[in-house]
Enzyme design. Structure first.
Site, mmCIF file in Angstrom:
data_model
loop_
_atom_site.group_PDB
_atom_site.id
_atom_site.type_symbol
_atom_site.label_atom_id
_atom_site.label_comp_id
_atom_site.label_asym_id
_atom_site.label_seq_id
_atom_site.Cartn_x
_atom_site.Cartn_y
_atom_site.Cartn_z
ATOM 1 N N TYR A 147 3.682 -8.422 6.768
ATOM 2 C CA TYR A 147 4.281 -7.586 7.723
ATOM 3 C C TYR A 147 4.277 -7.969 9.175
ATOM 4 C CZ TYR A 147 6.232 -4.634 4.074
ATOM 5 O OH TYR A 147 7.193 -3.782 2.938
ATOM 6 N N LYS A 196 -4.059 -10.946 -5.274
ATOM 7 C CA LYS A 196 -3.835 -12.198 -6.040
ATOM 8 C C LYS A 196 -5.005 -13.142 -5.692
ATOM 9 C CE LYS A 196 -0.897 -14.367 -8.424
ATOM 10 N NZ LYS A 196 -0.702 -13.866 -9.825
ATOM 11 N N ASP A 228 -0.139 -9.048 -10.491
ATOM 12 C CA ASP A 228 0.931 -9.050 -11.402
ATOM 13 C C ASP A 228 0.606 -8.300 -12.661
ATOM 14 O OD1 ASP A 228 -1.037 -11.023 -11.512
ATOM 15 O OD2 ASP A 228 0.065 -12.627 -12.643
ATOM 16 N N ASP A 252 3.531 -1.856 -1.008
ATOM 17 C CA ASP A 252 5.215 -1.654 -0.862
ATOM 18 C C ASP A 252 5.976 -1.642 -2.285
ATOM 19 O OD1 ASP A 252 7.751 -1.073 0.450
ATOM 20 O OD2 ASP A 252 7.927 -3.314 0.345
ATOM 21 N N ASP A 256 6.694 1.736 -5.094
ATOM 22 C CA ASP A 256 7.836 1.998 -5.510
ATOM 23 C C ASP A 256 7.914 2.168 -7.138
ATOM 24 O OD1 ASP A 256 9.153 2.069 -3.077
ATOM 25 O OD2 ASP A 256 10.999 0.978 -3.774
HETATM 26 C C1 IPM Z 1 8.226 1.593 2.845
HETATM 27 C C2 IPM Z 1 9.690 1.007 3.285
HETATM 28 C C3 IPM Z 1 9.464 0.012 4.505
HETATM 29 C C4 IPM Z 1 8.294 -0.981 4.006
HETATM 30 C C5 IPM Z 1 10.597 -0.637 5.033
HETATM 31 C C6 IPM Z 1 11.535 0.219 5.274
HETATM 32 C C7 IPM Z 1 10.342 -1.642 6.138
HETATM 33 O O1 IPM Z 1 10.030 0.134 2.063
HETATM 34 O O2 IPM Z 1 7.632 2.453 3.791
HETATM 35 O O3 IPM Z 1 7.710 1.353 1.856
HETATM 36 O O4 IPM Z 1 8.458 -1.960 3.613
HETATM 37 O O5 IPM Z 1 7.172 -0.579 4.525
HETATM 38 MG MG MG Z 2 8.753 0.394 0.204
#
Ligand code: IPM
Ligand code: MG
Length: 361
Positions: A147, A196, A228, A252, A256
């Site tokens: 990032y 990884k 993975d 990240d 999710d």
């Molecule tokens: C998160 C989001 C952010 C990230 C994006 C919006 C830049 O996906 O906070 O997880 O990737 O960190």
């Molecule tokens: Mg995210």
């Protein structure tokens, strides 16, 4: 009466709606437990672009810094239709979020993923996989890695080429690893460090430094897992995880995934902390521009983020407990927003969900 300065960044999309509900709940907790929050609203993301031409101004950073904590909604719009995405990447809404994380040195991102008994029906996993449920904490490094590495796009002999760099130094790894072990100590005392290391140098260093740090935590079990495999294990047997410690990009993606196995990303809170008590609190989900302004968004992730703010930045543990209990109670009482709806439950909108939670404080 104790007073705290809270910087509020409603942001874009559903951000303003969900933050309004979190404020309602926070104010109710303040009345009950005897504290006052003084809010200062700040612009970030698309909302800031519209006014200042940039997603985050120095004034906003300074105002955030001078507060006790920051409560945020979400930023960003529809990349296909929003004019914000006609700007160069460094001026788009997401750049503001990355910049505030970096400027405030918020290197430790905590994302708890917990299966509520009441939401088992919203969980896409089979009953025998869910078992007694699961409760994990994703500890994501937030100010390093891909990032924040150097990046550029060039053209060489008529061929377009893009370069992103993934860098970690041992100090960056050590400080997040310590946070991971500290949190594990207060939980079930297990750290799964995800990397990884079979491919990346940064992961091999990550693994070595995490091993060094673990020597100071003999009471905490450490295992290493390739990313993975971790992605697979999260749906195969999520119960095995307590604290997942990982770098920025892997965190990240895995957070999710973890949120989806809990039923909905609309439930997942997050705290981003620096070396002190200061932190920025935001739901893990995005700004969902497609449902913005319709009063159907789920405010629970933001409300739970506000509870984390009470706990980590303001030391108001009792009030934090009350907010979390109120959320549980509302689910027990059968109220659901559309994203977590299951048969037999009562569907409510964003504002009504906020009201119902506030009433239960
Ligand atoms: C998160 C989001 C952010 C990230 C994006 C919006 C830049 O996906 O906070 O997880 O990737 O960190
Ligand atoms: Mg995210």
């Amino acid at each position: 009466m104790a007073r705290y300065k809270i910087a509020v960044i409603p942001g874009d999309g559903i951000g303003p709606e969900i933050v309004a509900e979190a404020r309602k709940v926070l104010d109710a907790a303040g009345e009950k437990f005897g504290f006052v929050l003084d809010y200062q609203e700040l612009l970030m993301g698309g909302a800031s672009i519209d006014v200042h031409g940039v997603p985050l101004t120095d004034e906003t950073i300074a105002a955030a810094k001078s507060s006790d904590a920051v409560l945020m909604g979400s930023i960003g719009g529809d990349a296909k239709t929003s004019p914000w995405y006609q700007l160069e990447p460094s001026k788009r809404p997401e750049a503001g979020l990355l910049k505030i994380r970096k400027s405030l040195n918020l290197f430790a991102n905590l994302r708890p993923a917990y299966l509520y008994e009441e939401l088992k029906q919203a969980c896409p996993l089979r009953d025998e996989v869910i078992g007694e449920g699961f409760d994990m904490m994703i500890m994501r490094e937030l100010t390093g890695g891909l990032y924040f590495g150097e990046r550029r796009t060039v053209e060489e002999n008529g061929v377009r080429k893009a370069i992103d760099t993934l860098t970690y130094d041992e100090n960056e790894i050590r400080r997040i690893a310590r946070r991971g072990f500290d949190i594990a100590r207060k939980r079930r005392k297990k750290v799964t460090s995800v990397d990884k290391a079979n491919v990346l140098d940064s992961s091999r260093l990550w693994r070595a430094v995490v091993d060094e740090v673990s020597a100071d935590y003999p009471d905490v079990e450490l295992e290493h897992m390739l990313v993975d495999n971790c992605a697979m294990q999260l749906v195969r047997d999520p119960k095995q995880f307590d604290v997942i410690l990982t770098e920025n990009m892997f965190g990240d993606i895995l957070s999710d995934e973890a949120s989806m196995v809990t039923g909905s990303i609309g439930m997942l809170a997050s705290a981003s902390l620096n070396e002190t008590k200061f932190g920025l609190y935001e739901p893990s989900h995005g700004s969902a521009p497609d449902i913005a302004g319709k009063d159907i968004a789920n405010p629970i992730a933001t409300i739970l983020s506000a509870a984390m703010m009470l706990r980590f930045s303001l030391d108001l543990d009792e009030a934090a407990d009350a907010v979390e209990k109120a959320v549980k109670q509302v689910l027990k009482d059968g109220y659901r927003t559309g994203d977590i709806l299951s048969p037999g439950c009562t569907r409510v909108g964003c504002q009504e969900m906020g009201d119902l939670i506030r009433e239960r404080i």
